[in-house]
Write an enzyme that holds these catalytic residues in place. Sequence first.
Site, PDB file in Angstrom:
ATOM      1  N   VAL A 258       0.463  14.612   0.873  1.00 51.44           N
ATOM      2  CA  VAL A 258       1.612  14.361   0.000  1.00 51.44           C
ATOM      3  C   VAL A 258       1.170  13.780  -1.338  1.00 51.44           C
ATOM      4  CG1 VAL A 258       3.316  14.085   1.842  1.00 51.44           C
ATOM      5  CG2 VAL A 258       1.994  12.101   1.093  1.00 51.44           C
TER       6      VAL A 258
ATOM      7  N   GLU B 286       0.840  -1.200   0.000  1.00 52.97           N
ATOM      8  CA  GLU B 286       0.000   0.000   0.000  1.00 52.97           C
ATOM      9  C   GLU B 286       0.875   1.250   0.000  1.00 52.97           C
ATOM     10  OE1 GLU B 286      -2.421   1.585  -0.769  1.00 52.97           O
ATOM     11  OE2 GLU B 286      -4.021   1.516   0.726  1.00 52.97           O
ATOM     12  N   ASP B 287       0.354   2.309  -0.575  1.00 55.00           N
ATOM     13  CA  ASP B 287       1.119   3.562  -0.633  1.00 55.00           C
ATOM     14  C   ASP B 287       1.237   4.242   0.721  1.00 55.00           C
ATOM     15  OD1 ASP B 287      -1.608   4.206  -0.527  1.00 55.00           O
ATOM     16  OD2 ASP B 287      -1.595   5.470  -2.313  1.00 55.00           O
TER      17      ASP B 287
ATOM     18  N   ASP C 125      -3.145   6.212   6.492  1.00 58.31           N
ATOM     19  CA  ASP C 125      -3.527   7.514   7.018  1.00 58.31           C
ATOM     20  C   ASP C 125      -4.386   7.275   8.268  1.00 58.31           C
ATOM     21  OD1 ASP C 125      -4.068  10.225   7.196  1.00 58.31           O
ATOM     22  OD2 ASP C 125      -5.507  10.260   5.564  1.00 58.31           O
TER      23      ASP C 125
HETATM   24  P1  IMP Z   1      -6.984   5.682   5.221  1.00 59.61           P
HETATM   25  O1  IMP Z   1      -8.118   4.736   5.115  1.00 59.61           O
HETATM   26  O2  IMP Z   1      -7.384   6.988   5.869  1.00 59.61           O
HETATM   27  O3  IMP Z   1      -5.757   5.095   5.888  1.00 59.61           O
HETATM   28  O4  IMP Z   1      -6.657   6.165   3.761  1.00 59.61           O
HETATM   29  C1  IMP Z   1      -5.723   5.620   2.981  1.00 59.61           C
HETATM   30  C2  IMP Z   1      -5.873   6.112   1.556  1.00 59.61           C
HETATM   31  O5  IMP Z   1      -6.142   7.523   1.465  1.00 59.61           O
HETATM   32  C3  IMP Z   1      -4.537   5.904   0.897  1.00 59.61           C
HETATM   33  O6  IMP Z   1      -4.458   4.629   0.323  1.00 59.61           O
HETATM   34  C4  IMP Z   1      -4.503   7.024  -0.119  1.00 59.61           C
HETATM   35  O7  IMP Z   1      -5.103   6.593  -1.308  1.00 59.61           O
HETATM   36  C5  IMP Z   1      -5.329   8.143   0.490  1.00 59.61           C
HETATM   37  N1  IMP Z   1      -4.446   9.143   1.135  1.00 59.61           N
HETATM   38  C6  IMP Z   1      -4.267   9.361   2.449  1.00 59.61           C
HETATM   39  N2  IMP Z   1      -3.403  10.359   2.693  1.00 59.61           N
HETATM   40  C7  IMP Z   1      -3.003  10.798   1.476  1.00 59.61           C
HETATM   41  C8  IMP Z   1      -2.067  11.816   1.044  1.00 59.61           C
HETATM   42  O8  IMP Z   1      -1.409  12.542   1.829  1.00 59.61           O
HETATM   43  N3  IMP Z   1      -1.920  11.963  -0.292  1.00 59.61           N
HETATM   44  C9  IMP Z   1      -2.593  11.199  -1.196  1.00 59.61           C
HETATM   45  N4  IMP Z   1      -3.451  10.236  -0.843  1.00 59.61           N
HETATM   46  C10 IMP Z   1      -3.655  10.026   0.478  1.00 59.61           C
HETATM   47 MG    MG Z   2      -4.313   3.863  -1.586  1.00 56.77          MG
END
Ligand code: IMP
Ligand code: MG
Length: 218
Positions: free
Chosen positions: A194, A140-141, A144
């Site tokens: 980012v 995964e990238d 968050d």
């Molecule tokens: P989570 O469910 O909040 O952990 O979200 C994860 C997803 O939100 C990641 O896989 C990204 O696609 C997107 N995301 C979260 N933060 C960023 C950021 O700083 N830049 C770009 N995409 C983000």
């Molecule tokens: Mg993602």
Amino acid sequence: MSHYAAHRQTRVPGGIPVEIARLRSLSFAYQKQNFNAQIPSEFSNPNLEVLISEEQLQSRIQQLGLEIARDYAGRNPLLIGVLKGACLFMSDLMRAIDIRLGIEFMAISSYGMSTRTSGEVRILKDLSVPIDARDIIVVEDIVDTGLTLSYLLANLKSRGASSVKLAALLDKFERREREVPIDYLGFKIPDHFVVGYGLDFAERYRNLPYIAVLKNPE
Ligand code: IMP
Ligand code: MG
């Protein structure tokens, strides 16, 4: 002596055949001198501030690859890349893991703000193979809030995988809402939005070879 054999004998000290080395240096020179002067550069867009350079990314990914190869020696793991953000991390990481492995991709999206807190996500593209008894490494990238990953990891475990581990390039730890264990982490980053190296802002900037903070999201 065949043409091929002749080529194999002319090598530069690094081991790259002379002809390929010459073509490479020509193409770099061409990009820098001819193109950059005429085409507005996305990679040096003034709205971007480099957070993690291409060199830092590549050297960390090499380390992660060695670690994964050591941990999974003899086990044929299945790397599951999460589209689209993990596309560059996946392609560099797998080339740094010198053992037998397989790859798959999934695409997921959250249902929208209303169900955001439930962490429910929609599977847009599912796996094309069963994963029971497989050793899974989700690639995964960024983690968050952790909502997406906690759903996805549980979903994959429920399909009978032997093990499910996570490789994430970035950890925006300050925003975590659900605990997600990251087994192979590239970098912890502060709470900034980012882009680059697969990550986007409105589908832009995925092609940057580095990670940048967007100074002014407009
Ligand atoms: P989570 O469910 O909040 O952990 O979200 C994860 C997803 O939100 C990641 O896989 C990204 O696609 C997107 N995301 C979260 N933060 C960023 C950021 O700083 N830049 C770009 N995409 C983000
Ligand atoms: Mg993602």
